[in-house]
Design a protein around this motif. Structure first.
Motif, PDB file in Angstrom:
ATOM      1  N   ASN A  23     -41.084 -20.438  70.171  1.00 21.68           N
ATOM      2  CA  ASN A  23     -39.869 -19.842  70.743  1.00 21.68           C
ATOM      3  C   ASN A  23     -38.807 -19.577  69.680  1.00 21.68           C
ATOM      4  OD1 ASN A  23     -40.748 -19.525  73.328  1.00 21.68           O
ATOM      5  ND2 ASN A  23     -39.703 -21.315  74.159  1.00 21.68           N
ATOM      6  N   ASP A  24     -39.252 -19.426  68.433  1.00 26.86           N
ATOM      7  CA  ASP A  24     -38.335 -19.229  67.315  1.00 26.86           C
ATOM      8  C   ASP A  24     -38.372 -17.764  66.889  1.00 26.86           C
ATOM      9  OD1 ASP A  24     -36.705 -19.414  65.117  1.00 26.86           O
ATOM     10  OD2 ASP A  24     -38.158 -20.462  63.863  1.00 26.86           O
ATOM     11  N   LEU A  25     -37.656 -16.919  67.630  1.00 24.50           N
ATOM     12  CA  LEU A  25     -37.671 -15.485  67.335  1.00 24.50           C
ATOM     13  C   LEU A  25     -37.122 -15.191  65.950  1.00 24.50           C
ATOM     14  CD1 LEU A  25     -38.226 -12.620  68.456  1.00 24.50           C
ATOM     15  CD2 LEU A  25     -35.846 -12.585  69.207  1.00 24.50           C
ATOM     16  N   HIS A  26     -36.016 -15.824  65.585  1.00 22.78           N
ATOM     17  CA  HIS A  26     -35.412 -15.530  64.282  1.00 22.78           C
ATOM     18  C   HIS A  26     -36.312 -15.984  63.139  1.00 22.78           C
ATOM     19  CE1 HIS A  26     -31.876 -14.143  66.273  1.00 22.78           C
ATOM     20  NE2 HIS A  26     -31.587 -15.323  66.798  1.00 22.78           N
ATOM     21  N   GLY A  27     -36.977 -17.113  63.308  1.00 29.27           N
ATOM     22  CA  GLY A  27     -37.907 -17.564  62.283  1.00 29.27           C
ATOM     23  C   GLY A  27     -39.077 -16.609  62.137  1.00 29.27           C
ATOM     24  N   SER A  28     -39.598 -16.119  63.267  1.00 27.32           N
ATOM     25  CA  SER A  28     -40.703 -15.155  63.236  1.00 27.32           C
ATOM     26  C   SER A  28     -40.276 -13.876  62.534  1.00 27.32           C
ATOM     27  CB  SER A  28     -41.171 -14.843  64.662  1.00 27.32           C
ATOM     28  OG  SER A  28     -41.684 -15.988  65.299  1.00 27.32           O
ATOM     29  N   ASN A  29     -39.067 -13.410  62.840  1.00 26.87           N
ATOM     30  CA  ASN A  29     -38.561 -12.196  62.194  1.00 26.87           C
ATOM     31  C   ASN A  29     -38.369 -12.393  60.691  1.00 26.87           C
ATOM     32  OD1 ASN A  29     -38.487 -10.728  64.582  1.00 26.87           O
ATOM     33  ND2 ASN A  29     -36.356 -11.253  65.024  1.00 26.87           N
ATOM     34  N   ALA A  30     -37.859 -13.552  60.307  1.00 28.64           N
ATOM     35  CA  ALA A  30     -37.639 -13.828  58.885  1.00 28.64           C
ATOM     36  C   ALA A  30     -38.963 -13.823  58.120  1.00 28.64           C
ATOM     37  CB  ALA A  30     -36.934 -15.164  58.704  1.00 28.64           C
ATOM     38  N   LEU A  34     -22.741 -10.127  68.861  1.00 29.00           N
ATOM     39  CA  LEU A  34     -23.716  -9.056  69.002  1.00 29.00           C
ATOM     40  C   LEU A  34     -24.706  -9.051  67.840  1.00 29.00           C
ATOM     41  CD1 LEU A  34     -21.272  -6.256  70.176  1.00 29.00           C
ATOM     42  CD2 LEU A  34     -23.203  -7.110  71.514  1.00 29.00           C
ATOM     43  N   ARG A  35     -24.225  -9.358  66.646  1.00 25.40           N
ATOM     44  CA  ARG A  35     -25.101  -9.417  65.474  1.00 25.40           C
ATOM     45  C   ARG A  35     -25.954 -10.676  65.490  1.00 25.40           C
ATOM     46  NH1 ARG A  35     -26.036 -11.966  60.971  1.00 25.40           N
ATOM     47  NH2 ARG A  35     -24.437 -13.524  61.492  1.00 25.40           N
ATOM     48  N   PHE A  36     -25.319 -11.805  65.768  1.00 18.61           N
ATOM     49  CA  PHE A  36     -25.949 -13.107  65.620  1.00 18.61           C
ATOM     50  C   PHE A  36     -27.075 -13.323  66.639  1.00 18.61           C
ATOM     51  CE2 PHE A  36     -25.989 -17.797  66.163  1.00 18.61           C
ATOM     52  CZ  PHE A  36     -26.212 -18.170  64.849  1.00 18.61           C
ATOM     53  N   GLU A  37     -26.843 -12.921  67.892  1.00 21.20           N
ATOM     54  CA  GLU A  37     -27.858 -13.028  68.952  1.00 21.20           C
ATOM     55  C   GLU A  37     -27.865 -11.707  69.714  1.00 21.20           C
ATOM     56  OE1 GLU A  37     -30.041 -15.181  69.246  1.00 21.20           O
ATOM     57  OE2 GLU A  37     -29.305 -17.109  68.519  1.00 21.20           O
ATOM     58  N   SER A  38     -28.552 -10.728  69.179  1.00 20.11           N
ATOM     59  CA  SER A  38     -28.517  -9.382  69.751  1.00 20.11           C
ATOM     60  C   SER A  38     -29.027  -9.391  71.196  1.00 20.11           C
ATOM     61  CB  SER A  38     -29.371  -8.438  68.908  1.00 20.11           C
ATOM     62  OG  SER A  38     -28.932  -8.443  67.561  1.00 20.11           O
ATOM     63  N   PRO A  39     -28.211  -8.928  72.158  1.00 25.36           N
ATOM     64  CA  PRO A  39     -28.629  -8.938  73.565  1.00 25.36           C
ATOM     65  C   PRO A  39     -29.865  -8.077  73.823  1.00 25.36           C
ATOM     66  CG  PRO A  39     -26.258  -8.606  73.370  1.00 25.36           C
ATOM     67  CD  PRO A  39     -26.822  -8.471  71.994  1.00 25.36           C
ATOM     68  N   VAL A  40     -30.015  -6.997  73.054  1.00 27.70           N
ATOM     69  CA  VAL A  40     -31.237  -6.194  73.063  1.00 27.70           C
ATOM     70  C   VAL A  40     -31.874  -6.407  71.708  1.00 27.70           C
ATOM     71  CG1 VAL A  40     -32.217  -3.870  73.253  1.00 27.70           C
ATOM     72  CG2 VAL A  40     -30.226  -4.503  74.641  1.00 27.70           C
ATOM     73  N   TYR A  41     -32.968  -7.183  71.668  1.00 32.95           N
ATOM     74  CA  TYR A  41     -33.492  -7.600  70.369  1.00 32.95           C
ATOM     75  C   TYR A  41     -34.436  -6.580  69.759  1.00 32.95           C
ATOM     76  CZ  TYR A  41     -38.022  -8.932  72.415  1.00 32.95           C
ATOM     77  OH  TYR A  41     -39.249  -8.915  73.036  1.00 32.95           O
ATOM     78  N   ARG A  42     -34.938  -5.642  70.583  1.00 36.18           N
ATOM     79  CA  ARG A  42     -35.747  -4.542  70.048  1.00 36.18           C
ATOM     80  C   ARG A  42     -35.429  -3.275  70.821  1.00 36.18           C
ATOM     81  NH1 ARG A  42     -40.496  -3.750  73.404  1.00 36.18           N
ATOM     82  NH2 ARG A  42     -40.770  -5.503  74.849  1.00 36.18           N
ATOM     83  N   GLY A  43     -35.570  -2.148  70.156  1.00 35.43           N
ATOM     84  CA  GLY A  43     -35.211  -0.882  70.768  1.00 35.43           C
ATOM     85  C   GLY A  43     -36.131  -0.504  71.918  1.00 35.43           C
ATOM     86  N   THR A  44     -35.641   0.352  72.790  1.00 39.99           N
ATOM     87  CA  THR A  44     -36.442   0.856  73.893  1.00 39.99           C
ATOM     88  C   THR A  44     -37.460   1.871  73.363  1.00 39.99           C
ATOM     89  OG1 THR A  44     -34.641   2.443  74.306  1.00 39.99           O
ATOM     90  CG2 THR A  44     -34.678   0.449  75.643  1.00 39.99           C
TER      91      THR A  44
END
Length: 423
Positions: free
Chosen positions: A19-26, A283-293
């Protein structure tokens, strides 16, 4: 396309490792390649774009189409069968069609008009806080969802009694399409029901025009004779979905960020004038939409040095781009005084979120009012115990946000120095 060892699994979106989205992205950004293959949607050829520079460029790349008709036939047929109400608005159109459809709503969401709504948004915020217990534990996500839902429904002129049903339909539609037949049957049912409801609303509003957003859209459509009823309905669905879910995530995730960063919480309490900068940082730190449509390659192309075949799905990871150390100093740190904050939470280019001005006003009012009226606001569970929602949609937020506070002050009260700090 057959799975390859190098492909990311679909769980990268719906259940990232730990459940670590930011770690996965990094970890994606650290590979040195900004574009990675992914088996998503399952059965299609997809790619994720993880770094800021490539995401920014891709937002304005005309080779990346928003039209469902440019997607593979199986996906196109699935969407048009299960949720046709979603494919007739500006979010699923390219210029010049997009330009025409965006014009329909852009005049209603200019910052000046949104600022005029500020007094009513403040009243709604205070009414929702008045309904909270005088002290104790609450799930703040209920407040976070209620505020933007009430605002957008008042803006649309939707009766109070109908709002819970619109919320349910909107949540179902926001995840379209689904990977299983049962969920897509429920999606189709929601699509048909909300379309019938909105067609009736349009008919009623044409007979009784007012100052609400539906009346504004009806006037624009009838005066210019350039918009169909189907386009009006699809646009209203888009406004209902985008008008509450993303702002709810901004309020919930932003509050969570504050409560897990006591220095920033104290700073915003002491200096509420920082609310504008704080909203941008949330908005930057925890983007409400984390990936584009939806974006599909309209032709064979190359992105970030990676070949992208025609009809491939391209997922722009805004949440990852907004934590890219090549674009932001101390990207994993929360700093509500951050300036020149060129985050991509609302997208960029021709598809920049038309509702951004409204979301920003709602966020500013929500954060300052919560901190002013609920002294001692703090998490009611350990920070690690807060669960993030990962579903089929492009948004990201909290399942629940259990908080507690020492008192609920009156709307016109000002907290004293000894009651406005964490305890």
């Amino acid at each position: 396309m057959p799975r390859t060892r190098e492909q990311l699994p679909p769980e990268f979106f719906t259940a990232p490792e730990g459940n670590d989205l930011h770690g996965s992205n990094a970890r994606l950004r650290a590979t040195g390649c900004p574009v990675h293959a992914i088996n998503y949607p399952v059965g299609g050829e997809g790619y994720v774009v993880a770094d800021y520079a490539t995401v920014l460029k891709a937002f304005s790349d005309p080779r990346l189409s928003k039209r469902v008709d440019n997607a593979p036939a199986w996906f196109r047929d699935l969407v048009k069968d299960s949720s046709p109400v979603l494919v007739r608005n500006m979010l699923t159109a390219d210029p010049p069609e997009h330009t025409r459809l965006r014009k329909l709503v852009s005049r209603a969401f200019v910052p000046r008009r949104m600022e005029l709504l500020r007094p009513r948004i403040q009243e709604i915020t205070d009414e929702l806080i008045d309904a909270l217990p005088e002290q104790g534990e609450v799930n703040l996500m209920e407040f976070a969802f209620s505020l933007p839902m009430r605002v957008i429904c008042e803006f649309l002129g939707v009766p109070v009694a109908d709002r819970p049903q619109l919320h349910t339909w909107g949540n179902r539609l926001s995840g379209a399409p689904y990977p299983d037949a049962e969920s897509n049957e429920k999606l189709k049912d929601a699509s048909e029901n909300i379309e019938r409801y909105l067609l009736d609303l349009l008919a009623d509003r044409r007979a009784h025009l007012g100052d609400d957003l539906v009346s504004i859209l009806v006037r624009a459509a009838d005066e210019e004779d350039r918009f169909t009823n189907d386009e009006l309905v699809s646009t209203l669905v888009l406004l209902i979905i985008a008008g509450h879910k993303t702002t709810a995530n901004l309020i919930g995730s932003g509050t969570h960020a504050l409560l897990t960063h006591p220095d920033q919480l104290e700073l915003l309490r002491d200096r509420p004038e920082l609310a504008d900068l704080a909203v941008e940082e949330f908005l930057r730190f925890e983007s409400p939409v984390y990936r584009g449509t939806l974006r599909v390659a309209a032709e064979d192309m190359e992105l970030g040095g990676c070949p992208i075949p025609k009809e491939s799905f391209v997922h722009l990871l805004m949440g990852s781009a907004n934590r890219d150390p090549d674009a932001f100093e101390d990207p994993d740190g929360l700093d509500i005084t951050r300036t020149a904050n060129r985050h991509l939470a609302f997208g960029q280019g021709p598809h920049f979120c038309v509702g951004a001005p409204l979301s920003r006003v709602e966020g500013r009012i929500a954060f300052t009012t919560l901190l002013r009226r609920l002294p001692g606001l703090r998490l009611a569970v350990p920070a690690a115990g807060v669960e993030w929602l990962f579903d089929n949609s492009t948004s990201r937020g909290l399942v629940k946000l259990p908080v507690t506070y020492d008192a609920r002050l009156a709307a016109d009260a000002r907290p004293s120095a000894d009651t406005s700090r964490d305890r």
